[in-house]
Scaffold this motif. Sequence first.
Motif, mmCIF file in Angstrom:
data_model
loop_
_atom_site.group_PDB
_atom_site.id
_atom_site.type_symbol
_atom_site.label_atom_id
_atom_site.label_comp_id
_atom_site.label_asym_id
_atom_site.label_seq_id
_atom_site.Cartn_x
_atom_site.Cartn_y
_atom_site.Cartn_z
ATOM 1 N N GLN A 278 37.573 30.452 43.135
ATOM 2 C CA GLN A 278 36.543 30.475 44.181
ATOM 3 C C GLN A 278 37.135 30.100 45.538
ATOM 4 O O GLN A 278 36.798 30.710 46.555
ATOM 5 C CB GLN A 278 35.387 29.527 43.810
ATOM 6 C CG GLN A 278 34.551 30.071 42.674
ATOM 7 C CD GLN A 278 33.573 29.057 42.110
ATOM 8 O OE1 GLN A 278 33.826 27.857 42.118
ATOM 9 N NE2 GLN A 278 32.462 29.549 41.578
ATOM 10 N N ARG A 279 38.035 29.114 45.538
ATOM 11 C CA ARG A 279 38.681 28.719 46.795
ATOM 12 C C ARG A 279 39.537 29.862 47.344
ATOM 13 O O ARG A 279 39.517 30.153 48.534
ATOM 14 C CB ARG A 279 39.515 27.455 46.562
ATOM 15 C CG ARG A 279 40.024 26.813 47.816
ATOM 16 C CD ARG A 279 40.652 25.449 47.580
ATOM 17 N NE ARG A 279 41.664 25.448 46.535
ATOM 18 C CZ ARG A 279 41.614 24.717 45.414
ATOM 19 N NH1 ARG A 279 40.595 23.922 45.180
ATOM 20 N NH2 ARG A 279 42.574 24.772 44.528
ATOM 21 N N ILE B 159 44.018 37.218 43.195
ATOM 22 C CA ILE B 159 44.203 37.976 41.947
ATOM 23 C C ILE B 159 44.867 37.108 40.891
ATOM 24 O O ILE B 159 44.427 37.060 39.735
ATOM 25 C CB ILE B 159 45.029 39.262 42.206
ATOM 26 C CG1 ILE B 159 44.205 40.270 43.021
ATOM 27 C CG2 ILE B 159 45.513 39.874 40.895
ATOM 28 C CD1 ILE B 159 44.995 41.456 43.522
ATOM 29 N N ASP B 160 45.920 36.407 41.276
ATOM 30 C CA ASP B 160 46.631 35.542 40.326
ATOM 31 C C ASP B 160 45.712 34.454 39.770
ATOM 32 O O ASP B 160 45.724 34.185 38.560
ATOM 33 C CB ASP B 160 47.858 34.910 40.995
ATOM 34 C CG ASP B 160 48.932 35.931 41.343
ATOM 35 O OD1 ASP B 160 48.909 37.063 40.807
ATOM 36 O OD2 ASP B 160 49.805 35.586 42.177
ATOM 37 N N ALA B 161 44.914 33.841 40.643
ATOM 38 C CA ALA B 161 43.973 32.808 40.191
ATOM 39 C C ALA B 161 42.948 33.410 39.236
ATOM 40 O O ALA B 161 42.600 32.809 38.209
ATOM 41 C CB ALA B 161 43.283 32.156 41.393
ATOM 42 N N GLY B 162 42.458 34.602 39.546
ATOM 43 C CA GLY B 162 41.505 35.284 38.676
ATOM 44 C C GLY B 162 42.103 35.626 37.323
ATOM 45 O O GLY B 162 41.440 35.489 36.293
ATOM 46 N N ILE C 200 35.019 36.332 49.889
ATOM 47 C CA ILE C 200 34.217 36.730 48.726
ATOM 48 C C ILE C 200 33.732 35.444 48.060
ATOM 49 O O ILE C 200 34.456 34.456 48.014
ATOM 50 C CB ILE C 200 35.060 37.549 47.718
ATOM 51 C CG1 ILE C 200 35.564 38.844 48.350
ATOM 52 C CG2 ILE C 200 34.260 37.840 46.453
ATOM 53 C CD1 ILE C 200 36.520 39.629 47.478
ATOM 54 N N SER C 201 32.505 35.464 47.536
ATOM 55 C CA SER C 201 32.019 34.279 46.828
ATOM 56 C C SER C 201 31.718 34.625 45.376
ATOM 57 O O SER C 201 31.418 35.760 45.030
ATOM 58 C CB SER C 201 30.779 33.708 47.513
ATOM 59 O OG SER C 201 29.721 34.622 47.420
#
Length: 143
Positions: free
Chosen positions: A75-76, A14-17, A83-84
């Motif tokens: 993505q990582r 979530i944070d990366a998103g 999830i991709s």
Amino acid sequence: MRNEVEKIEIQEAIDAGERVLESLRNAQEKLRNAKNWGLVDLFGGGLFTDLMKHSKIKDAKSYLEDAKAGLKIFQRELKDVRISLNLDLEISDFLKVTDFFFDNPVSDYLVQSKINETREQVNEAILQIEGIISNLAYARDHQ
């Protein structure tokens, strides 16, 4: 213990998103400004208009580059929660060169079309990422 690890992995995703969304929203704003300057350019703008439009495109491109780097991290992190996601965002440098050297309605139209195409890609990416983050948050909160 497993649920806690999963919650941490989900939160990291979530944070990366969210970081990607911030870059995309900044790019979206710069593309909106570039579009507006592009409209002025289509209806008789000059060198100043070109400079302003391309300054906004350059800013948007910088935010898109940040978003692309962030997407790799996102993505990582998504792989950690199975999830991709595959997105691609670009602004062509060729149109910038064409617009400056061949400042005419055709080149202005081509640049405006590319701005609009990129805006659509950014809008779609934002919607996709918002949806994934929403699903992740739901999964995190309902474990």
